[in-house]
Scaffold this motif. Structure first.
Motif, PDB file in Angstrom:
ATOM      1  N   TYR A  23       0.831  -1.204   0.000  1.00  0.00           N
ATOM      2  CA  TYR A  23       0.000   0.000   0.000  1.00  0.00           C
ATOM      3  C   TYR A  23       0.868   1.258   0.000  1.00  0.00           C
ATOM      4  N   VAL A  24       1.955   1.236   0.753  1.00  0.00           N
ATOM      5  CA  VAL A  24       2.882   2.375   0.765  1.00  0.00           C
ATOM      6  C   VAL A  24       3.453   2.608  -0.633  1.00  0.00           C
ATOM      7  N   ILE A  25       3.828   1.540  -1.322  1.00  0.00           N
ATOM      8  CA  ILE A  25       4.345   1.653  -2.683  1.00  0.00           C
ATOM      9  C   ILE A  25       3.292   2.266  -3.605  1.00  0.00           C
ATOM     10  N   GLN A  26       2.061   1.824  -3.438  1.00  0.00           N
ATOM     11  CA  GLN A  26       0.962   2.376  -4.241  1.00  0.00           C
ATOM     12  C   GLN A  26       0.817   3.873  -4.009  1.00  0.00           C
ATOM     13  N   ARG A  27       0.897   4.287  -2.751  1.00  0.00           N
ATOM     14  CA  ARG A  27       0.786   5.719  -2.432  1.00  0.00           C
ATOM     15  C   ARG A  27       1.959   6.497  -3.025  1.00  0.00           C
ATOM     16  N   CYS A  28       3.165   5.900  -2.983  1.00  0.00           N
ATOM     17  CA  CYS A  28       4.345   6.554  -3.566  1.00  0.00           C
ATOM     18  C   CYS A  28       4.142   6.779  -5.064  1.00  0.00           C
ATOM     19  N   ALA A  29       3.719   5.730  -5.762  1.00  0.00           N
ATOM     20  CA  ALA A  29       3.534   5.824  -7.210  1.00  0.00           C
ATOM     21  C   ALA A  29       2.460   6.854  -7.557  1.00  0.00           C
ATOM     22  N   THR A  30       1.389   6.890  -6.775  1.00  0.00           N
ATOM     23  CA  THR A  30       0.303   7.835  -7.027  1.00  0.00           C
ATOM     24  C   THR A  30       0.773   9.271  -6.827  1.00  0.00           C
ATOM     25  N   LEU A  31       1.514   9.502  -5.760  1.00  0.00           N
ATOM     26  CA  LEU A  31       2.012  10.854  -5.494  1.00  0.00           C
ATOM     27  C   LEU A  31       2.963  11.319  -6.586  1.00  0.00           C
ATOM     28  N   LEU A  32       3.864  10.451  -6.982  1.00  0.00           N
ATOM     29  CA  LEU A  32       4.788  10.817  -8.055  1.00  0.00           C
ATOM     30  C   LEU A  32       4.026  11.110  -9.339  1.00  0.00           C
ATOM     31  N   ASN A  33       3.045  10.280  -9.650  1.00  0.00           N
ATOM     32  CA  ASN A  33       2.255  10.475 -10.857  1.00  0.00           C
ATOM     33  C   ASN A  33       1.497  11.800 -10.820  1.00  0.00           C
ATOM     34  N   GLU A  34       0.940  12.133  -9.658  1.00  0.00           N
ATOM     35  CA  GLU A  34       0.206  13.393  -9.514  1.00  0.00           C
ATOM     36  C   GLU A  34       1.097  14.610  -9.720  1.00  0.00           C
ATOM     37  N   HIS A  35       2.388  14.425  -9.515  1.00  0.00           N
ATOM     38  CA  HIS A  35       3.341  15.518  -9.696  1.00  0.00           C
ATOM     39  C   HIS A  35       4.140  15.361 -10.996  1.00  0.00           C
ATOM     40  N   GLY A  36       3.555  14.605 -11.943  1.00  0.00           N
ATOM     41  CA  GLY A  36       4.133  14.490 -13.273  1.00  0.00           C
ATOM     42  C   GLY A  36       5.396  13.662 -13.358  1.00  0.00           C
ATOM     43  N   LYS A  37       5.575  12.718 -12.429  1.00  0.00           N
ATOM     44  CA  LYS A  37       6.783  11.898 -12.415  1.00  0.00           C
ATOM     45  C   LYS A  37       6.429  10.427 -12.393  1.00  0.00           C
ATOM     46  N   SER A  38       7.322   9.624 -12.907  1.00  0.00           N
ATOM     47  CA  SER A  38       7.151   8.179 -12.901  1.00  0.00           C
ATOM     48  C   SER A  38       8.024   7.571 -11.816  1.00  0.00           C
ATOM     49  N   ALA A  39       7.585   6.435 -11.302  1.00  0.00           N
ATOM     50  CA  ALA A  39       8.414   5.737 -10.312  1.00  0.00           C
ATOM     51  C   ALA A  39       9.726   5.285 -10.935  1.00  0.00           C
ATOM     52  N   ARG A  40       9.688   4.917 -12.219  1.00  0.00           N
ATOM     53  CA  ARG A  40      10.910   4.507 -12.903  1.00  0.00           C
ATOM     54  C   ARG A  40      11.822   5.715 -13.070  1.00  0.00           C
ATOM     55  N   GLY A  41      13.001   5.615 -12.516  1.00  0.00           N
ATOM     56  CA  GLY A  41      13.967   6.703 -12.598  1.00  0.00           C
ATOM     57  C   GLY A  41      13.816   7.752 -11.511  1.00  0.00           C
TER      58      GLY A  41
END
Length: 419
Positions: free
Chosen positions: A296-314
Motif C-alpha cells: 500500500y505504501v508503494i501504491q501511495r508513492c507511485a500515485t504521489l509521483l504520478n500526480e506531480h508528473g513523475k514516474s516511479a521509474r527513474g
C-alpha cells in the motif's frame, strides 16, 4: 568468581537480562555458541541489533559479566535462563531448534536443585512437552530434582519509561516450588512478580500479548486505507479517540509491522505435529492486513509521483529510517526492506538515511547513504518517512523536501502527505 546465573542466548532477549542481573550484583555468565558475537562482547563492542550500547557493554564487563562459548560453564550455575530466538519458519510455525540445542547443552551439565527458566517465545505446552524431556535426559526429574518454569519476555527496546525493574514479570512453574524458585530469582531484578497457574498459562500470556499488538495494529492499518479513500484525516481521528478515558487504547498505522514479536497462531504446533484443527482467525487476518501495508505504501508513492508528473521509474527516492522501531538500530522485520525492494524493482533510484544504520543492503545491493539529510531531501523526487527517529527535524524536512510522504503521522498537520 563462580557465576550464579547463566543466560543462554546473547541476543535481544538475553543481553538485557544479563545487564539487569549484573547491575543487581548477580554473578552472571552469558553463553552463546556464536564465537564471533562472544568475541565482540568480550571486546566491549555492542551487538549489531543495537539492544545495548558500547558503554552499557563495558559497564557489564566491569561489573563481572563474562561471555563464553564453553558449555562446561553451564554446570557451575544455580539458575539458567534460556533466551534463544524462536523465529517463524516458512510454515508460520515457531522454530524451536535453538531451544532444543540450548536444552541439550544444559542437560549434559545440569546440577541438582538448579532452576531452569525459558524466556524464548513459545507455544503453550513447550516447557512441559518439549523442554522438559530434553532436560530430564540428564537423569534429573523436573519438579523433584530441579526447578523448571516459563517467564515470557516483556522487553520493549528503546522504551525509556519501562525497563526490567518496573515491568512486572509473569512466572509459571511446573510445581508451586518451581514457581517460587523462579520468583526468588526475578524478585532480585523487578519490583513485581506475577504468578501464573503454570507454565502453559505463562506461555499463553506471551501469545495473547503479542497477538493483541498485531490485531490492533491491523485494525488501525485498515482504518488508514479506508480513511484515505474517503478523505478523512485518520491521525486526527486517533487524536480525538484517545481522549476517551475508558474502553480505548490508541494504536497508530504504519508501513508494516516489524520487530521480533511475530504474530503467533497456536494452530501451528510443529514440534509435536499437532493442530487445533482450526486457525485463530483474528491472528491470520491481522497478519494478512499488516502484510499488505508495504504494498500500500508503494501504491501511495507511485500515485504521489504520478500526480506531480513523475514516474516511479527513474525517480530519486530517499527513505528515512529503516529500523523497525524509533531510536534503535534493530532492523528485524522492518518493512523498509520490502518497500525498498519493490521500489528498486519499479526502477526507482534509492538512497537512505538512518542515524543508527551506517550501511544498508537490499537485494544484495548496497543502498547509498545520504550524508547531508537536507540536501538529499531537496534533491529527491520523493522523500518517504518510514521511521520517526528523535533526531529528525520533520518541520525542516517538510520545507526542504520536494515531496514528502509520512508513513508514521509524525509531521505537523499539513506539512506532508500522510499515510
Amino acid at each position: 568468581m563462580p557465576a550464579d546465573l547463566a543466560v543462554i542466548g546473547l541476543g535481544h532477549l538475553g543481553l538485557p537480562l544479563a545487564q539487569a542481573a549484573t547491575a543487581a550484583g548477580i554473578p552472571t555468565i552469558g553463553f552463546d555458541p556464536d564465537a564471533w558475537a562472544v568475541a565482540e562482547l568480550r571486546a566491549g563492542r555492542p551487538p549489531v541489533d543495537g539492544s545495548l550500547t558500547a558503554a552499557e557493554i563495558r559497564r557489564m564487563l566491569s561489573g563481572g559479566f563474562r561471555a563464553t562459548t564453553d558449555p562446561a560453564e553451564l554446570g557451575r550455575v544455580r539458575t539458567a535462563v534460556i533466551c534463544v530466538p524462536t523465529p517463524l519458519g516458512e510454515d508460520h510455525a515457531l522454530d524451536l531448534t535453538a531451544v532444543g540445542e540450548a536444552a541439550r547443552a544444559l542437560a549434559a551439565r545440569l546440577r541438582p536443585r538448579a532452576t531452569v527458566i525459558l524466556e524464548s517465545t513459545a507455544y503453550p505446552g513447550t516447557t512441559e512437552e518439549f523442554l522438559r524431556p530434553i532436560l530430564e535426559s540428564s537423569g534429573l526429574l523436573a519438579g523433584r530434582d530441579f526447578h523448571l518454569a516459563y517467564s515470557p519476555s516483556r522487553l520493549d527496546p528503546g522504551n525509556r519509561r519501562f525497563g526490567y525493574a518496573n515491568t512486572p514479570k509473569v512466572i509459571g512453574g511446573l510445581t508451586p516450588a518451581c514457581t517460587e524458585a523462579a520468583a526468588a530469582f526475578y524478585g532480585r531484578l523487578t519490583d513485581r512478580v506475577v504468578r501464573a497457574r503454570g507454565p502453559r498459562e505463562a506461555e499463553a500470556v506471551k501469545v495473547l500479548e503479542t497477538n493483541y499488538r498485531h490485531v490492533n495494529i491491523a485494525l488501525v492499518n485498515e482504518m488508514a486505507v479506508f480513511c484515505h479513500d474517503i478523505g478523512v484525516d485518520l491521525w486526527d481521528v486517533v487524536r480525538c479517540a484517545e481522549t476517551k478515558p475508558f474502553g480505548f487504547q490508541a494504536f497508530r498505522p504504519g508501513p508494516g509491522v516489524g520487530g521480533h514479536a511475530a504474530p503467533i497462531d497456536p494452530n501451528y504446533l510443529s514440534y509435536k505435529g499437532r493442530s487445533l484443527g482450526y486457525p485463530l482467525r483474528m491472528v491470520e487476518l491481522a497478519q494478512e492486513v499488516n502484510g499488505r501495508m508495504p504494498r500500500y505504501v508503494i501504491q501511495r508513492c507511485a500515485t504521489l509521483l504520478n500526480e506531480h508528473g513523475k514516474s516511479a521509474r527513474g525517480a530519486r527516492v530517499l527513505l528515512l529510517g529503516v529500523t523497525y522501531k524509533p531510536d534503535i538500530g534493530d532492523q528485524e522485520g522492518s518493512p523498509a526492506r520490502e518497500i525498498a525492494s519493490r521500489l528498486m524493482e519499479m526502477g526507482a533510484q534509492l538512497s537512505y538515511h538512518d542515524p543508527y544504520v551506517p550501511q544498508w543492503t537490499v537485494l544484495d545491493r548496497p543502498i547509498p547513504r545520504a550524508d547531508s539529510l537536507y540536501e538529499a531531501a531537496s534533491a529527491a523526487d520523493l522523500t518517504l518517512l518510514l521511521q520517526h527517529h528523535r533526531t529528525y527535524d520533520l518541520q525542516g524536512l517538510a520545507v526542504k523536501a520536494q515531496l514528502l510522504l509520512d508513513a508514521r503521522g509524525a509531521t505537523p498537520a499539513g506539512a506532508a502527505h500522510r499515510l
